[in-house]
Design an enzyme around this catalytic site. Sequence first.
Site, short mmCIF file in Angstrom:
data_model
loop_
_atom_site.label_atom_id
_atom_site.label_comp_id
_atom_site.label_asym_id
_atom_site.label_seq_id
_atom_site.Cartn_x
_atom_site.Cartn_y
_atom_site.Cartn_z
N TYR A 319 0.90 -1.17 0.00
CA TYR A 319 0.00 0.00 0.00
C TYR A 319 0.93 1.20 0.00
CZ TYR A 319 -3.55 -3.36 1.55
OH TYR A 319 -4.40 -4.44 1.64
N CYS A 414 -2.10 1.09 11.45
CA CYS A 414 -2.60 2.22 12.24
C CYS A 414 -3.87 1.83 12.98
CB CYS A 414 -2.83 3.45 11.35
SG CYS A 414 -3.87 3.11 9.93
N1 SAH Z 1 3.00 3.46 2.84
C1 SAH Z 1 2.51 4.77 2.54
C2 SAH Z 1 0.99 4.86 2.46
C3 SAH Z 1 0.21 4.22 3.56
S1 SAH Z 1 -1.49 4.68 3.66
C4 SAH Z 1 3.08 5.78 3.50
O1 SAH Z 1 3.63 5.42 4.55
O2 SAH Z 1 2.99 6.98 3.23
C5 SAH Z 1 -2.31 3.44 2.79
C6 SAH Z 1 -2.29 3.62 1.29
O3 SAH Z 1 -2.98 2.52 0.71
C7 SAH Z 1 -2.97 4.88 0.75
O4 SAH Z 1 -2.09 5.53 -0.12
C8 SAH Z 1 -4.21 4.34 0.02
O5 SAH Z 1 -4.54 5.11 -1.11
C9 SAH Z 1 -3.75 2.96 -0.39
N2 SAH Z 1 -4.78 1.93 -0.60
C10 SAH Z 1 -5.97 1.79 0.02
N3 SAH Z 1 -6.58 0.66 -0.37
C11 SAH Z 1 -5.74 0.03 -1.25
C12 SAH Z 1 -5.80 -1.20 -1.98
N4 SAH Z 1 -6.85 -2.01 -1.86
N5 SAH Z 1 -4.76 -1.52 -2.75
C13 SAH Z 1 -3.68 -0.69 -2.86
N6 SAH Z 1 -3.58 0.48 -2.20
C14 SAH Z 1 -4.60 0.84 -1.39
#
Ligand code: SAH
Length: 459
Positions: A319, A414
Amino acid sequence: MYKNKTFTVKITDLTNDGAGIGRIEELNNLAVFTDGALPGDICEIKIKKANKNYAYGELIKLIEPSADRIKPVCRVSEKCGGCALQSLSYKAQLKLKRGIVINCLERIGGIKNARVHEIIGMDEPYNYRNKAQLPVKKNKRDPNKTDIGFYSRRTHDVINIYSCAITFGEIKEIMQVFRDYFEKNKNIVYDESKHTGIIRHIFIRSGYKTGEIIVCITANLKQNENLPDDISLINGFKKIAGLAGIILNINNERTNVILGKTNKILYGRGYIFDYIMDKKFKISVNSFYQVNPAQTEKLYAGALELAQVSKDFTCIDAYCGIGTIALIFAPFVKKVYGVEIIEQAVADARENAEINNITNAEFIEGKSEQIIPELVKLEKIDLIIFDPPRKGCDIKLLEAVISAEIKNIIYISCDPATLARDIKILTAGGYKLHGVQPVDMFPHTMHVEAIVLMQRQDT
Ligand code: SAH
């Protein structure tokens, strides 16, 4: 039946959203939830709502305050939906949060005696947030006035604020620019109940190390409409040091979602830059970015240390947002894939790889639960990093990881409840929990962040 009756209760715990939990002896130990009451308090509460199994109380009087109580920095903290824990000493907050992690692992994950390290806290746990999402609303008593602030707990009433103890300092001046603008342009704010008016939210993001600021106005406008008197706003903002851009975001749906899909640049650009460790990142308005930059460095360093990567590792950052974790891991591994659902964030991630001269990172747009089951069939993966939103990982993703027998998992979470749920699934799938490192990313709020390492048992 017991409504408006008062009782004396001792508070022993907190709910997920920060209400004190106590039991009413006279009512067969009925559980009662009371905002503003903290563990250790003995207080008088009045029942506001009751059913068979639990009740909601109002705090009437602190008979004997908890020894961990302190005077909050912010005068509206007891009402504001932003901070539930400002009246609890920071030391007690940290202890509470580690306890929440342990409790979830035991109760939901079925894991006893997990190795949960001391939580990594902040030295100065104030003014840490680099982002604010401020709803605006007509004042209830004086319709000529506009309230800017945060929702009060469990309502959509806006608490008017002039500063915020947990957000970066410039928020004060930015709110003043809006107050001057609302003074000049009456009746411009959105009315949620009628779906009329224009300005809904003010969204602000600032770069911790660069000091760059973008201000985004979410507006109930048609795609081709402009914000009335936008020139006053733009001129007002030019005195804000670090201003990188002003963005008009069109959101004309009846929804609680803050940002709409279309952005129009009113001034400057639609993104800021910031640094995490030695890497530079471009962050667009719609992309996710961690809100506590000082702690983010500790979080990522913690993940890197737990992961024990080597130069022959192929990894997935499941993610990945704007690619922060993938790009921080990239120099220490052979190859890293990032998967992310938001198109703009993927574009940022690809650009961030270029900015940092990283050539062994590849970013894929899509859902992790769809992309990764295919990816693991094509290539042997040594480590997968999960950093999902609060709802945790999709079961299809976990099943794909289990059947591909990926050796190492770093899970950054989180929400300890969904973390524990997913750990239980992974444990049943042959993984062993090795270490848990809580990190306080959100001082004064009930949010709890933790990193865990899991490894396949047969390795
Ligand atoms: N690792 C990054 C983001 C974490 S937040 C950091 O530390 O900044 C979680 C992220 O997952 C967000 O950017 C959101 O858009 C994304 N996300 C949510 N559901 C998802 C899915 N099913 N597949 C891929 N990404 C997803």
